[in-house]
Design an enzyme around this catalytic site. Structure first.
Site, mmCIF file in Angstrom:
data_model
loop_
_atom_site.group_PDB
_atom_site.id
_atom_site.type_symbol
_atom_site.label_atom_id
_atom_site.label_comp_id
_atom_site.label_asym_id
_atom_site.label_seq_id
_atom_site.Cartn_x
_atom_site.Cartn_y
_atom_site.Cartn_z
ATOM 1 C CG HIS A 83 -14.907 8.463 31.469
ATOM 2 N ND1 HIS A 83 -14.008 7.432 31.565
ATOM 3 C CD2 HIS A 83 -14.534 9.354 32.416
ATOM 4 C CE1 HIS A 83 -13.132 7.689 32.539
ATOM 5 N NE2 HIS A 83 -13.431 8.852 33.075
ATOM 6 C CB VAL A 87 -14.358 9.300 24.658
ATOM 7 C CG1 VAL A 87 -13.813 8.450 23.532
ATOM 8 C CG2 VAL A 87 -13.455 9.197 25.887
ATOM 9 N N GLY A 89 -17.724 12.579 21.964
ATOM 10 C CA GLY A 89 -18.891 13.419 22.214
ATOM 11 C C GLY A 89 -19.916 12.616 22.987
ATOM 12 N N PRO A 179 -8.253 13.178 30.507
ATOM 13 C CG PRO A 179 -9.174 14.804 31.911
ATOM 14 C CD PRO A 179 -9.487 13.940 30.735
ATOM 15 C CG ASP A 262 -20.977 18.379 50.390
ATOM 16 O OD1 ASP A 262 -20.153 17.880 49.586
ATOM 17 O OD2 ASP A 262 -20.922 18.181 51.614
HETATM 18 C C1 HEM Z 1 -10.327 17.110 35.539
HETATM 19 C C2 HEM Z 1 -9.975 15.960 35.069
HETATM 20 C C3 HEM Z 1 -10.377 14.664 35.730
HETATM 21 C C4 HEM Z 1 -9.535 13.664 36.079
HETATM 22 C C5 HEM Z 1 -8.026 13.630 35.870
HETATM 23 C C6 HEM Z 1 -10.329 12.641 36.707
HETATM 24 C C7 HEM Z 1 -9.832 11.447 37.181
HETATM 25 C C8 HEM Z 1 -10.541 10.548 37.925
HETATM 26 C C9 HEM Z 1 -10.000 9.353 38.513
HETATM 27 C C10 HEM Z 1 -8.563 8.871 38.363
HETATM 28 C C11 HEM Z 1 -10.986 8.756 39.222
HETATM 29 C C12 HEM Z 1 -10.873 7.498 40.063
HETATM 30 C C13 HEM Z 1 -11.171 6.284 39.272
HETATM 31 C C14 HEM Z 1 -10.927 5.077 40.126
HETATM 32 O O1 HEM Z 1 -9.781 4.919 40.557
HETATM 33 O O2 HEM Z 1 -11.864 4.298 40.346
HETATM 34 C C15 HEM Z 1 -12.155 9.561 39.086
HETATM 35 C C16 HEM Z 1 -13.367 9.266 39.658
HETATM 36 C C17 HEM Z 1 -14.494 10.012 39.459
HETATM 37 N N1 HEM Z 1 -14.634 11.095 38.623
HETATM 38 FE FE1 HEM Z 1 -13.129 12.077 37.730
HETATM 39 N N2 HEM Z 1 -11.627 13.024 36.726
HETATM 40 C C18 HEM Z 1 -11.716 14.254 36.132
HETATM 41 C C19 HEM Z 1 -12.866 14.972 35.912
HETATM 42 C C20 HEM Z 1 -14.126 14.545 36.265
HETATM 43 C C21 HEM Z 1 -15.350 15.198 35.871
HETATM 44 C C22 HEM Z 1 -15.437 16.399 34.949
HETATM 45 C C23 HEM Z 1 -16.368 14.510 36.449
HETATM 46 C C24 HEM Z 1 -17.852 14.757 36.365
HETATM 47 C C25 HEM Z 1 -18.397 15.941 36.342
HETATM 48 C C26 HEM Z 1 -15.779 13.438 37.221
HETATM 49 C C27 HEM Z 1 -16.486 12.558 37.997
HETATM 50 C C28 HEM Z 1 -15.921 11.517 38.695
HETATM 51 C C29 HEM Z 1 -16.661 10.687 39.629
HETATM 52 C C30 HEM Z 1 -18.111 10.855 40.020
HETATM 53 C C31 HEM Z 1 -15.770 9.727 40.103
HETATM 54 C C32 HEM Z 1 -16.086 8.578 41.069
HETATM 55 C C33 HEM Z 1 -16.483 7.374 40.249
HETATM 56 C C34 HEM Z 1 -16.937 6.191 41.059
HETATM 57 O O3 HEM Z 1 -17.080 6.284 42.268
HETATM 58 O O4 HEM Z 1 -17.169 5.160 40.431
HETATM 59 N N3 HEM Z 1 -14.424 13.487 37.061
HETATM 60 N N4 HEM Z 1 -11.866 10.641 38.279
#
Ligand code: HEM
Ligand SMILES: *[C@@H]1O[C@H](CO)[C@@H](O)[C@H](O)[C@H]1NC(C)=O
Ligand SMILES: *[C@@H]1O[C@H](CO)[C@@H](O)[C@H](O)[C@H]1NC(C)=O
Ligand SMILES: *[C@@H]1O[C@H](CO)[C@@H](O)[C@H](O)[C@H]1NC(C)=O
Ligand SMILES: *[C@@H]1O[C@H](CO)[C@@H](O)[C@H](O)[C@H]1NC(C)=O
Ligand SMILES: *[C@@H]1O[C@H](CO)[C@@H](O)[C@H](O)[C@H]1NC(C)=O
Ligand SMILES: *[C@@H]1O[C@H](CO)[C@@H](O)[C@H](O)[C@H]1NC(C)=O
Ligand SMILES: *[C@@H]1O[C@H](CO)[C@@H](O)[C@H](O)[C@H]1NC(C)=O
Ligand SMILES: *[C@@H]1O[C@H](CO)[C@@H](O)[C@H](O)[C@H]1NC(C)=O
Ligand SMILES: *[C@@H]1O[C@H](CO)[C@@H](O)[C@H](O)[C@H]1NC(C)=O
Ligand SMILES: CC(=O)N[C@H]1CO[C@H](CO)[C@@H](O)[C@@H]1O
Length: 355
Positions: A83, A87, A89, A179, A262
């Site tokens: 994030h 956002v 940079g 996104p 993994d």
């Molecule tokens: C491709 C577009 C992406 C979308 C639409 C997206 C969306 C989301 C959403 C909706 C959640 C759940 C948030 C929640 O309900 O608590 C989430 C969690 C997460 N995202 Fe993404 N994400 C994207 C890309 C990424 C990228 C690039 C990374 C890191 C390399 C990432 C890492 C994570 C991680 C680690 C979680 C778990 C967070 C937690 O357990 O607190 N995401 N993401």
């Protein structure tokens, strides 16, 4: 006769040369996989070697202490980095507390407070060792890198030299920058391509969802209307935790090994067990399907590409040199902030806008 005598060796030479060239090409391809991107101007893989040689070991041991208490924190730290970078940079603007800062805006809804607290604590430890030297943005990046490794994933070098932005992102910029889980490959791609990340980076970085949690409100294959391609066994499992989108509960992002960094996120997708539309659509689109299959089969290929893509993401929109500041408290701009806008960004509406 004479022609033949010459032609045969020439032909043999050509065949040998062609074979050698193709072996060379394969080797180059492999080497390319194993080499890391060049840092952008102002950043370096050894940026703090003289000014703060203890930095990486301080971050590593603080992260180990928190992850040792609860490995689930790795996901919070990884998402914070994503994030921050998307956002404006990778400038630690996500850490600023205040009105309509990135952490109080809608898409952050679920940025973990614990991740912010961990960064603050690491900063206190780093300040004690190297006062006024290390940016909060670099700490966020190193903590994310260490989280991936300590959760069982790859280790890779992370270039540093980022400076901190003393300004919040406006709420419209935050909303436009991230996104959403309802999006498919067609609408996700521009978010990456606008930031010089390609379709391979999209797939590899989405692999970040091999750890961590999602709230019921994020389950866009279930709510508001159920995706007809969702299997009954998966929807039943999800609905037992999340009977509706407003229940305050969480499910694991990776159905197979939720706390292990993994490649089983990609196995989930192949099994139609992707949590979000943004996840499952990667295996539903000809531009990305083959990459998903490949990473589902080879953890090593995923690790190599994820490492490269994280380094690339970590250089988005960075402030370097004398731009921005080295924030003393990651939650608030320095009191003497005199912000200088980088030349590759424009000033608009009192805020920096994404290019
Ligand atoms: C491709 C577009 C992406 C979308 C639409 C997206 C969306 C989301 C959403 C909706 C959640 C759940 C948030 C929640 O309900 O608590 C989430 C969690 C997460 N995202 Fe993404 N994400 C994207 C890309 C990424 C990228 C690039 C990374 C890191 C390399 C990432 C890492 C994570 C991680 C680690 C979680 C778990 C967070 C937690 O357990 O607190 N995401 N993401
Ligand atoms: C670790 O943190 C997660 C997320 O906050 C929580 O659901 C889980 O219960 C915690 N585990 C332990 C062992 O404290
Ligand atoms: C937050 O907004 C309120 C009301 O608009 C204002 O009074 C306050 O000064 C703002 N605080 C910061 C830190 O900007
Ligand atoms: C992807 O989403 C866009 C915009 O929401 C939509 O127009 C398009 O039909 C979707 N494509 C697929 C393959 O679902
Ligand atoms: C990508 O950049 C173009 C051109 O600046 C802009 O119109 C579009 O809204 C951007 N898309 C995203 C998703 O950021
Ligand atoms: C969602 O489910 C919970 C638990 O079953 C229930 O208490 C709540 O009223 C439901 N909310 C909505 C909006 O349906
Ligand atoms: C959701 O539950 C967690 C603990 O389970 C609590 O800390 C948090 O405040 C709750 N959030 C809302 C919006 O009720
Ligand atoms: C996958 O593609 C099919 C057919 O285009 C579509 O109906 C379905 O909604 C898509 N699923 C996801 C998760 O994108
Ligand atoms: C940083 O600033 C915040 C907000 O003013 C404050 O709550 C926090 O205690 C400060 N942290 C340190 C380590 O001084
Ligand atoms: C602002 O304060 C910090 C910490 O006291 C100091 O290192 C820095 O040089 C100051 N910057 C300016 C522009 O005065
Ligand atoms: C961690 C954090 O700051 N979360 C905030 C995200 O935005 C919502 C809505 O504005 C706040 O309530 C949360 O505190």
């Amino acid at each position: 006769m004479k022609l033949q005598k010459i032609a045969v060796p020439v032909l043999v030479f050509l065949i040998v040369a062609a074979a050698a060239a193709s072996i060379l090409a394969m080797e180059l391809e492999l080497m390319e996989m194993e080499s890391y991107p060049d840092p952008v101007s102002g950043m370096d893989y050894t940026f703090y070697n003289d000014a703060c040689p203890q930095l990486e070991s301080i971050v590593e041991s603080r992260v180990a202490s928190y992850l040792g208490a609860n490995i689930s924190q790795a996901a919070g730290l990884l998402r914070l980095f994503f994030h921050d970078c998307f956002v404006i940079g990778c400038d630690a603007s996500i850490l600023l507390v205040g009105n309509s800062s990135e952490t109080t805006d809608i898409p952050n809804l679920t940025i973990r407070q614990a991740a912010l607290d961990i960064i603050s604590d690491i900063k206190v430890n780093v300040e004690a060792a190297c006062p006024g030297t290390v940016s909060c943005a670099d700490i966020v990046a190193l903590a994310a890198r260490d989280s991936v490794f300590q959760a069982g994933g790859p280790w890779f070098p992370m270039p540093t030299g980022r400076r901190d932005n003393p300004e919040f992102a406006s709420s419209s910029v935050v909303l436009a920058s991230l996104p959403r889980p309802t999006q498919n490959v067609t609408s996700l791609l521009p978010f990456f391509q606008n930031r010089s990340l390609n379709v391979i980076d999209l797939v590899a970085l989405s692999g970040g969802h091999t750890i961590g949690l999602a709230h019921c409100s994020s389950l866009t294959r279930l709510f508001p209307t159920q995706d007809t391609t969702l299997s009954t066994s998966f929807s039943t499992a999800l609905l037992s935790i999340c009977p509706n989108a407003s229940v305050n509960a969480t499910v694991n992002n990776d159905r197979i090994s939720p706390n292990f960094f993994d490649n089983t996120y990609f196995v989930d997708l192949v099994n139609n067990n992707g949590l979000f539309v943004s996840d499952q659509s990667l295996f539903n689109d000809t531009r990305t399907m083959h990459l998903v299959s490949m990473y589902a089969k080879s953890r090593q290929l995923f690790y190599s590409q994820f490492s490269v893509s994280m380094i690339k993401m970590g250089m988005l929109g960075v402030l370097v040199g004398t731009q921005g500041e080295i924030r003393l408290n990651c939650s608030v701009p320095n009191s003497n902030s005199s912000f200088s806008f980088p030349t590759n960004l424009t000033k608009g509406d009192g805020r920096i806008e994404i290019m």
